[in-house]
Design a protein around this motif. Structure first.
Motif, mmCIF file in Angstrom:
data_model
loop_
_atom_site.group_PDB
_atom_site.id
_atom_site.type_symbol
_atom_site.label_atom_id
_atom_site.label_comp_id
_atom_site.label_asym_id
_atom_site.label_seq_id
_atom_site.Cartn_x
_atom_site.Cartn_y
_atom_site.Cartn_z
ATOM 1 N N PRO A 2 0.794 -1.231 0.000
ATOM 2 C CA PRO A 2 0.000 0.000 0.000
ATOM 3 C C PRO A 2 0.828 1.283 0.000
ATOM 4 N N ASP A 3 2.092 1.230 0.421
ATOM 5 C CA ASP A 3 2.905 2.445 0.487
ATOM 6 C C ASP A 3 3.792 2.632 -0.741
ATOM 7 N N LYS A 4 3.501 1.910 -1.804
ATOM 8 C CA LYS A 4 4.296 2.026 -3.018
ATOM 9 C C LYS A 4 4.084 3.398 -3.656
ATOM 10 N N ARG A 5 5.193 4.053 -4.004
ATOM 11 C CA ARG A 5 5.106 5.378 -4.606
ATOM 12 C C ARG A 5 5.124 5.281 -6.119
ATOM 13 N N PHE A 6 4.473 6.259 -6.740
ATOM 14 C CA PHE A 6 4.377 6.325 -8.189
ATOM 15 C C PHE A 6 4.899 7.665 -8.680
ATOM 16 N N ARG A 7 5.434 7.657 -9.891
ATOM 17 C CA ARG A 7 5.794 8.902 -10.581
ATOM 18 C C ARG A 7 4.567 9.278 -11.383
ATOM 19 N N ILE A 8 4.011 10.451 -11.118
ATOM 20 C CA ILE A 8 2.778 10.899 -11.753
ATOM 21 C C ILE A 8 3.103 12.052 -12.705
ATOM 22 N N SER A 13 -4.837 19.700 -20.686
ATOM 23 C CA SER A 13 -5.331 19.661 -22.060
ATOM 24 C C SER A 13 -5.604 21.055 -22.617
ATOM 25 N N LYS A 14 -5.759 22.041 -21.756
ATOM 26 C CA LYS A 14 -6.046 23.413 -22.216
ATOM 27 C C LYS A 14 -4.791 24.164 -22.636
ATOM 28 N N CYS A 15 -3.792 24.211 -21.754
ATOM 29 C CA CYS A 15 -2.611 25.035 -22.049
ATOM 30 C C CYS A 15 -1.353 24.224 -22.357
ATOM 31 N N GLY A 16 -1.373 22.909 -22.105
ATOM 32 C CA GLY A 16 -0.226 22.068 -22.413
ATOM 33 C C GLY A 16 0.819 21.977 -21.316
ATOM 34 N N GLU A 17 0.597 22.623 -20.185
ATOM 35 C CA GLU A 17 1.554 22.577 -19.073
ATOM 36 C C GLU A 17 1.709 21.138 -18.587
ATOM 37 N N LYS A 18 2.924 20.794 -18.126
ATOM 38 C CA LYS A 18 3.224 19.435 -17.673
ATOM 39 C C LYS A 18 3.779 19.499 -16.253
ATOM 40 N N TYR A 19 3.265 18.633 -15.388
ATOM 41 C CA TYR A 19 3.705 18.556 -14.002
ATOM 42 C C TYR A 19 4.182 17.137 -13.727
ATOM 43 N N LEU A 46 -7.532 17.160 -17.384
ATOM 44 C CA LEU A 46 -6.162 16.801 -17.115
ATOM 45 C C LEU A 46 -5.928 15.340 -17.487
ATOM 46 N N ARG A 47 -4.784 15.059 -18.087
ATOM 47 C CA ARG A 47 -4.405 13.670 -18.379
ATOM 48 C C ARG A 47 -3.398 13.250 -17.319
ATOM 49 N N VAL A 48 -3.656 12.120 -16.685
ATOM 50 C CA VAL A 48 -2.798 11.626 -15.615
ATOM 51 C C VAL A 48 -2.191 10.302 -16.036
ATOM 52 N N GLU A 49 -0.854 10.227 -15.984
ATOM 53 C CA GLU A 49 -0.138 9.004 -16.297
ATOM 54 C C GLU A 49 0.690 8.634 -15.076
ATOM 55 N N ALA A 50 0.652 7.361 -14.681
ATOM 56 C CA ALA A 50 1.397 6.918 -13.507
ATOM 57 C C ALA A 50 2.303 5.753 -13.863
ATOM 58 N N SER A 51 3.484 5.752 -13.253
ATOM 59 C CA SER A 51 4.397 4.624 -13.400
ATOM 60 C C SER A 51 5.064 4.378 -12.044
ATOM 61 N N PRO A 52 5.274 3.120 -11.673
ATOM 62 C CA PRO A 52 5.891 2.807 -10.378
ATOM 63 C C PRO A 52 7.318 3.354 -10.317
ATOM 64 N N GLU A 53 7.740 3.746 -9.118
ATOM 65 C CA GLU A 53 9.114 4.215 -8.934
ATOM 66 C C GLU A 53 10.018 3.063 -8.617
#
Length: 53
Positions: A2-8, A13-19, A46-53
């Protein structure tokens, strides 16, 4: 694990900014990162993509 961290990667979609953030998966299947809204004010398209760290 349960404590596994992800890179998000959140892309606006409006301005193209990426976080790039780190977070954990919550019970609803989403991710807790503390992110609220884009600098352009967008909170929903917003588009959200997750990958395990």
């Amino acid at each position: 694990m349960p404590d596994k961290r992800f890179r998000i990667v959140i892309r606006c979609s409006k301005c193209g900014e990426k976080y790039i953030l780190r977070g954990r998966q919550n019970k609803e299947g989403g991710y807790d990162t503390g992110f609220k809204r884009c600098i352009c004010g967008n909170e929903e398209q917003l588009r959200v993509e997750a990958s395990p760290e």
